[in-house]
Design a protein around this motif. Structure first.
Motif, PDB file in Angstrom:
ATOM      1  N   ARG A  48      -7.743   7.876   0.694  1.00 17.56           N
ATOM      2  CA  ARG A  48      -7.561   6.675   0.280  1.00 17.56           C
ATOM      3  C   ARG A  48      -6.065   6.364   0.406  1.00 17.56           C
ATOM      4  NH1 ARG A  48     -11.138   7.214  -3.699  1.00 17.56           N
ATOM      5  NH2 ARG A  48      -9.485   8.921  -4.224  1.00 17.56           N
ATOM      6  N   CYS A  49      -5.023   7.179   0.544  1.00 19.77           N
ATOM      7  CA  CYS A  49      -3.774   6.930   0.690  1.00 19.77           C
ATOM      8  C   CYS A  49      -3.310   5.971   1.827  1.00 19.77           C
ATOM      9  CB  CYS A  49      -2.979   8.379   0.650  1.00 19.77           C
ATOM     10  SG  CYS A  49      -0.983   7.778   0.206  1.00 19.77           S
ATOM     11  N   GLY A  50      -2.722   5.037   1.599  1.00 21.49           N
ATOM     12  CA  GLY A  50      -2.373   3.970   2.493  1.00 21.49           C
ATOM     13  C   GLY A  50      -3.369   2.833   2.901  1.00 21.49           C
ATOM     14  N   ILE A  51      -4.567   3.014   2.317  1.00 25.44           N
ATOM     15  CA  ILE A  51      -5.448   2.082   2.685  1.00 25.44           C
ATOM     16  C   ILE A  51      -5.519   1.384   1.777  1.00 25.44           C
ATOM     17  CG2 ILE A  51      -8.246   2.003   2.914  1.00 25.44           C
ATOM     18  CD1 ILE A  51      -7.970   4.601   4.625  1.00 25.44           C
ATOM     19  N   THR A  52      -5.464   1.671   0.211  1.00 34.98           N
ATOM     20  CA  THR A  52      -5.696   0.809  -0.890  1.00 34.98           C
ATOM     21  C   THR A  52      -4.605   0.190  -1.528  1.00 34.98           C
ATOM     22  OG1 THR A  52      -5.713   2.723  -2.155  1.00 34.98           O
ATOM     23  CG2 THR A  52      -7.826   1.891  -1.551  1.00 34.98           C
ATOM     24  N   ASP A  53      -4.782  -0.748  -2.446  1.00 32.92           N
ATOM     25  CA  ASP A  53      -3.332  -1.033  -3.236  1.00 32.92           C
ATOM     26  C   ASP A  53      -3.539   0.128  -4.219  1.00 32.92           C
ATOM     27  OD1 ASP A  53      -1.987  -1.950  -5.284  1.00 32.92           O
ATOM     28  OD2 ASP A  53      -2.680  -4.060  -5.354  1.00 32.92           O
ATOM     29  N   PRO A  54      -2.229   0.818  -4.586  1.00 37.92           N
ATOM     30  CA  PRO A  54      -2.289   1.961  -5.277  1.00 37.92           C
ATOM     31  C   PRO A  54      -2.547   1.678  -6.544  1.00 37.92           C
ATOM     32  CG  PRO A  54      -0.322   1.963  -3.578  1.00 37.92           C
ATOM     33  CD  PRO A  54      -1.044   0.644  -3.550  1.00 37.92           C
TER      34      PRO A  54
ATOM     35  N   GLU B 164       2.734   7.923  -5.247  1.00 42.40           N
ATOM     36  CA  GLU B 164       3.289   6.801  -4.898  1.00 42.40           C
ATOM     37  C   GLU B 164       2.037   5.906  -4.397  1.00 42.40           C
ATOM     38  OE1 GLU B 164       7.772   7.665  -4.037  1.00 42.40           O
ATOM     39  OE2 GLU B 164       6.767   6.833  -2.432  1.00 42.40           O
ATOM     40  N   GLY B 165       1.242   6.613  -3.599  1.00 47.69           N
ATOM     41  CA  GLY B 165       0.162   5.938  -2.698  1.00 47.69           C
ATOM     42  C   GLY B 165      -1.095   5.854  -3.225  1.00 47.69           C
TER      43      GLY B 165
ATOM     44  N   ASN C 257       0.830  -1.125  -0.123  1.00 47.37           N
ATOM     45  CA  ASN C 257      -0.036   0.039   0.035  1.00 47.37           C
ATOM     46  C   ASN C 257       0.741   1.440  -0.050  1.00 47.37           C
ATOM     47  OD1 ASN C 257       0.920  -0.676   2.559  1.00 47.37           O
ATOM     48  ND2 ASN C 257      -0.624   0.451   3.623  1.00 47.37           N
ATOM     49  N   GLY C 258       0.118   2.450  -0.107  1.00 46.29           N
ATOM     50  CA  GLY C 258       0.906   3.711   0.106  1.00 46.29           C
ATOM     51  C   GLY C 258       1.083   3.942   1.738  1.00 46.29           C
TER      52      GLY C 258
END
Lengths: 517, 158
Positions: free
Chosen positions: A109-115, A196-197, A41-42
């Protein structure tokens, strides 16, 4: 059933061993015959906890950090795959106060999802803004952005919607959307983190901009110091194009939009919009005179929307939730949220997205936890290398564009760099001039020559030579640079210099400090 | 450091692959440096001719940007961040240690040719300062011991 483990692929997490942690998790899981699905993730932006890994449990995601490869075996022993307790366990991620007390709109959403998963992106609200935009006219989209009160997040704070309106008003024909991802300010990393994320968010924002102004092509100019972000964006653009989110018929709208990436080559000045356009055209990054504005005569001489990463990435939620939703955050003429970036000598450095209006003190003390060294805070530089140095007595200043301008500083791109008592402000002032000299494009004299003369004058002051006369000379030089430079590099370099001089005069009266070097 | 281009056809291939791009010069220069490690002076007229530019224009671009090299670097390149966030966490002291230990200043290559030390102004790793990039990879929370370990790992400077 396999356990889902999130290990950030963000370059900051990688810089402290996230890949090594991933390798350890894989090998130990294999050794112990445990089925583990790893998502890169991010980052959540809680950098003091990086590498921060999370596991999906029935009670939500549980965080562990900072994890070193050597800790992984003990995490397995503690049953971390089901949220087992361990000294590195931080509990449910969403309950970590640092995260819980934020207002994440752009970084939702950053860090939660698969980027790089379009399905994940859509499942977390992605493309809703774009879908709404495809049913609107360009003028309606622009009006929504104007009404949101969004101002340029790159630093200048110019209303984004007004820029778009100008480009929309130009005769139809070739137009461009350019994303400024030349994030050169020290203390800032929001653009990098987002690319990136949550790269699809930037793609969505640029596409909406394209639909709004009638541009069919976009460029992202990414600084070469961010090779990882460049690769991630390249993958994301290819995936989006493959799925029809970019190309001749965007999201079934019948309208075309595509994105190209370009790599910078190490020049701070290319963060200045006209210099960036020159660089995109394959030339030296020498700034252009304005007018004509890039909105009228920009990339390759065509009308161009040029916005920072965060400005463009803030557009999808404005379209999704409406202008009023976004405008309701913030204070005065600073509407919405800003992803503040806490950096330097601070205990809990990381990304804090909050509505405008909280104080520097809340940011540095409540979120940041004070200095990393434990020594007293002496100064904070806000807004990158062209931002002012503020003393501890100004920490109650609210974070909004106007309040900072009134104190002869600026919010810039939202970077906040903390220094403890060991800092020498005369040295920092000298660095500001030196940096300007290194990075000046050379087009105008106040910047090109003034910066070098400025460093020399500060050296003389520090050495105790004609202090009073040289301080007057320095102030005079700063006025000249502010009044007569063509762009913000020469025009704002005096901010750190004059703020250091104003708030920390004692540092300019210690002959031994610089003379010893 | 100019001399005959080792592989003229390779240079031509890079140019042919990229010359169609709008604003092709930077992408071509990046690709040339990626392939050869630096941009040899002898490549300048070839690139200029292909893009219908003057040699002065190509030279001007190469020398404007910090990234482009006109001479080979050491076998490993350490870019140490010297911007404010890293300053607040002691990057200058770290630089001083490197200078003492390896006898190289910024912009210099160690006598054995294994390490080039360069300054960089921000790697976007300001929350994990001090930071540096070794051969394209970013490292954070550095101190002198960690830098020594990293350098040893890649085989730079004995």
């Amino acid at each position: 059933m396999s356990s889902r483990v999130f290990i950030p692929g963000d370059s900051a997490a990688l810089s402290v061993g996230a890949d090594e942690v991933e390798a350890a998790v894989r090998s130990i899981a294999k050794e112990r015959s445990l089925a583990v699905e790893i998502v890169r993730n991010g980052s959540r932006g809680l950098f003091w906890l990086e590498p921060m890994i999370e596991v999906q449990t029935t009670a939500g995601r549980i965080a562990y950090g900072p994890v070193a490869a050597a800790d992984v075996a003990s995490l397995f022993d503690a049953g971390f795959l089901t949220g087992g307790s361990h000294e590195l366990c931080r509990g449910p991620t969403e309950d970590i106060p640092y995260l819980k007390n934020q207002e994440r709109l752009t970084f939702a959403r950053c860090g939660i999802t698969d980027p790089l998963s379009l399905a994940d992106y859509a499942a977390h609200g992605g493309f809703r803004g774009l879908k709404r935009a495809t049913a609107m006219t360009g003028a309606e989209i622009v009006e929504e952005v104007v009404q949101s009160g969004l101002r340029g997040r790159g630093g200048a704070g110019f209303p984004t919607g007004i820029k778009w309106k100008t480009v929309l008003g130009e005769p139809a024909g070739v137009k461009y959307v350019v994303c400024n991802a030349d994030e050169g300010d020290s203390g800032t990393y929001a653009d990098r983190m987002l690319m990136e994320g949550d790269p699809f968010l930037l793609i969505e924002g640029m596409t909406i901009a394209g639909l709004a102004v009638g541009a069919a092509e976009g460029y992202v100019y990414i600084r070469s110091e961010y090779p990882h972000a460049f690769r991630q964006m390249a993958r994301a653009v290819a995936i989006a194009r493959e799925a029809g989110w970019l190309g001749p018929d965007v999201a079934g709208s019948g309208r075309a939009f595509d994105i190209h990436l370009r790599l910078g080559a190490g020049a701070y000045i290319c963060g200045e919009e006209t210099s960036l356009l020159e660089s995109l055209e394959g030339k030296r990054g020498i700034i252009r005179y304005k007018p004509p504005l890039p909105a009228i005569k920009g990339l390759f001489g065509k009308p161009t929307v040029i916005n920072n990463v965060i400005s463009l990435a803030s557009v999808p939620i404005i379209l999704e939730r409406g202008a009023a939703f976004y405008r309701d955050y913030g204070t005065g003429r600073s509407r919405g949220t800003l992803p503040f970036q806490l950096a330097g000598n601070v205990k809990r450095a990381g990304l804090v997205e909050k509505a405008f209006g909280l104080s520097l003190r809340q940011l540095i003390e409540d979120f940041g936890g004070g200095t990393a060294s434990g020594r007293p805070l002496r100064t904070v530089q806000v807004g990158g290398p062209l931002g002012a140095y503020f003393p501890a007595t100004l920490l109650d200043l609210p974070l909004d564009y106007e309040a900072f301008a009134a104190e002869k500083g600026m919010l810039g791109h939202g970077g906040v760099v903390v220094f403890d008592e060991r800092v020498d402000l005369a040295r920092q002032a000298r660095f500001a001039m030196e940096f300007c000299a290194i990075e000046s494009c050379g087009k105008c004299t106040p910047c090109r020559i003034g910066s070098t003369r400025g460093a020399e004058v500060i050296d003389r002051i520090a050495a105790g030579k004609d202090r009073v006369a040289n301080i007057a000379l320095l102030e005079d030089l700063c006025t000249l640079m502010m009044d007569a430079s063509l762009c913000a590099l020469g025009g704002l370099t005096p901010l750190p210099v004059l703020s250091a001089l104003k708030h920390f005069p004692e540092d300019f009266d210690r002959p031994q400090a610089l003379a010893a070097e | 450091m100019s001399g005959p281009i080792a592989d003229q056809s390779e240079l031509q291939r890079i140019i042919e692959d990229l010359r169609h791009l709008p604003g092709a010069l930077l992408p071509i220069l990046h690709a040339v440096q990626e392939r050869f490690g630096f941009i040899e002076d002898a490549a300048v007229p070839v690139i200029a001719e292909a893009l219908n530019l003057s040699r002065a224009e190509v030279h001007g671009v190469i020398t404007f940007y910090h990234d482009f090299r006109r001479a080979p670097a050491g076998s490993h390149v350490l870019k140490l961040c010297r911007a404010e966030a890293c300053q607040s966490m002691g990057c200058e002291e770290l630089a001083e240690t490197l200078r003492r230990r390896h006898g190289i200043a910024f912009g210099e290559t160690s006598p054995d040719g294994t390490l080039t030390l360069e300054a960089v102004y921000c790697l976007g790793n300001c929350a994990l300062a001090p930071a540096a990039m070794l051969d394209g990879r970013v490292h954070g929370r550095l101190d002198a011991a960690k830098v020594a370990t990293l350098l040893k790992l890649v085989g730079a400077v004995a």
